[in-house]
Design a protein around this motif. Structure first.
Motif, PDB file in Angstrom:
ATOM      1  N   HIS A  82       0.839  -1.208   0.000  1.00  0.00           N
ATOM      2  CA  HIS A  82       0.000   0.000   0.000  1.00  0.00           C
ATOM      3  C   HIS A  82       0.873   1.257   0.000  1.00  0.00           C
ATOM      4  O   HIS A  82       0.649   2.199  -0.768  1.00  0.00           O
ATOM      5  CB  HIS A  82      -0.930  -0.025   1.210  1.00  0.00           C
TER       6      HIS A  82
ATOM      7  N   ARG B 126       2.484   1.692  -3.395  1.00  0.00           N
ATOM      8  CA  ARG B 126       1.556   2.269  -4.390  1.00  0.00           C
ATOM      9  C   ARG B 126       1.337   3.760  -4.132  1.00  0.00           C
ATOM     10  O   ARG B 126       1.243   4.555  -5.060  1.00  0.00           O
ATOM     11  CB  ARG B 126       0.218   1.506  -4.382  1.00  0.00           C
TER      12      ARG B 126
ATOM     13  N   ARG C 248       4.265   5.512  -5.594  1.00  0.00           N
ATOM     14  CA  ARG C 248       4.164   5.573  -7.060  1.00  0.00           C
ATOM     15  C   ARG C 248       3.118   6.609  -7.476  1.00  0.00           C
ATOM     16  O   ARG C 248       3.349   7.424  -8.363  1.00  0.00           O
ATOM     17  CB  ARG C 248       3.798   4.199  -7.609  1.00  0.00           C
ATOM     18  N   ASP C 249       1.968   6.612  -6.803  1.00  0.00           N
ATOM     19  CA  ASP C 249       0.904   7.561  -7.157  1.00  0.00           C
ATOM     20  C   ASP C 249       1.344   9.007  -6.923  1.00  0.00           C
ATOM     21  O   ASP C 249       0.880   9.919  -7.604  1.00  0.00           O
ATOM     22  CB  ASP C 249      -0.375   7.260  -6.365  1.00  0.00           C
TER      23      ASP C 249
ATOM     24  N   ALA D 178       3.146  -4.908  -8.283  1.00  0.00           N
ATOM     25  CA  ALA D 178       2.130  -3.943  -7.840  1.00  0.00           C
ATOM     26  C   ALA D 178       2.307  -2.567  -8.483  1.00  0.00           C
ATOM     27  O   ALA D 178       1.323  -1.872  -8.737  1.00  0.00           O
ATOM     28  CB  ALA D 178       2.173  -3.810  -6.315  1.00  0.00           C
ATOM     29  N   CYS D 179       3.553  -2.174  -8.733  1.00  0.00           N
ATOM     30  CA  CYS D 179       3.822  -0.781  -9.121  1.00  0.00           C
ATOM     31  C   CYS D 179       4.444  -0.628 -10.506  1.00  0.00           C
ATOM     32  O   CYS D 179       4.665   0.494 -10.958  1.00  0.00           O
ATOM     33  CB  CYS D 179       4.746  -0.124  -8.100  1.00  0.00           C
TER      34      CYS D 179
END
Ligand code: C5P
Length: 232
Positions: free
Chosen positions: A142, A145, A148-149, A168-169
């Motif tokens: 989490h 991410r 990354r966001d 995931a990323c």
């Protein structure tokens, strides 16, 4: 930047650091400067190591209100390091502010990566101290991410998590992984370790190696062995 070995220069003085780095007369290694050395010697040590031709990961793990982190990152950006970092726990807003501070007027900036959960934090501490009642691997993903966001370039993580972080990323999201040991070496206080060859296989982009190189009888040979296993 491609795959590389980063040496953790965990020394408490410039003198010890340069005695160590002076051994490297061929390839100039990528070095990590952490809190100990930075607080002992200040920005001058960063400038001097850069002047000697090394790439630098400045591992200061910033975590404060967004405005403070933004301004601190602007100062670090002027030091012309290659990678710096912060705690993803500081929130997405803090990470976005950090990127703004880091970006120079010409649009260039050092890479920025996030610490998700420190590897010294176990599930029990996560629940009892931090009051986060989720499995550690879900928390790490989490936070990755979120990083990354927010536009960051990657995370610091265990080599055991590098594959999952990429799933995931995305493959381009960098994984910088400490906890590396030679198959025939001493793990010391690191609990979950991998060899450079295993870290390469699982997809780490950079391995951070301290004592297996700094405490070796022949540090240059130990470094070259890491490079041979991980990069070549
Ligand atoms: O000597 P050793 O190879 O264990 O050094 C690993 C380096 O990576 C140290 O500078 C340590 O502080 C850092 N590090 C780590 N685990 C993390 C984050 C950073 O070992 N989760």
């Amino acid at each position: 930047m491609g795959k590389d070995v980063i040496i953790a220069c965990d020394f408490d003085s410039a003198e010890k650091t340069f005695t160590f780095l002076d051994r490297f007369t061929g390839r100039k290694p990528f070095v990590k400067i952490g809190m100990e050395l930075y607080y002992a010697e200040g920005p001058a040590i960063v400038r001097e190591i850069k002047r000697r031709g090394h790439k630098i990961f400045l591992d200061l793990k910033l975590h404060d209100i967004p405005n403070t982190v933004k301004k601190a990152m602007a100062v670090l950006s002027n030091l012309d390091v290659d990678i710096c970092n912060l705690h993803a726990a500081g929130t997405k807003r803090m990470m976005e502010a950090a990127l703004e501070g880091l970006t120079r007027p010409d649009g260039s900036r050092p890479l920025l990566i996030a610490v998700t959960q420190l590897t010294s934090t176990d599930q029990e501490a996560l629940e009892k101290d931090l009051w986060i009642e989720k499995p550690m691997d879900q928390v790490v993903m989490h936070y990755a991410r979120n990083a990354r966001d927010a536009g960051l370039d990657g995370v610091v993580c265990s080599p055991l998590e590098a594959g999952k972080v990429h799933e995931a990323c995305g493959a381009d999201f960098l994984t910088v992984t400490p906890g590396v040991r030679f198959a025939d070496g001493d793990a010391g206080d690191q609990k979950r370790v991998m060899t450079p060859a295993e870290a390469k296989k699982i997809g780490s982009d950079y391995i951070v190696v301290g004592r297996p190189i700094t405490a070796a009888a022949d540090p240059v040979a130990a470094y070259e062995r890491c490079v041979a296993e991980f990069v070549d």
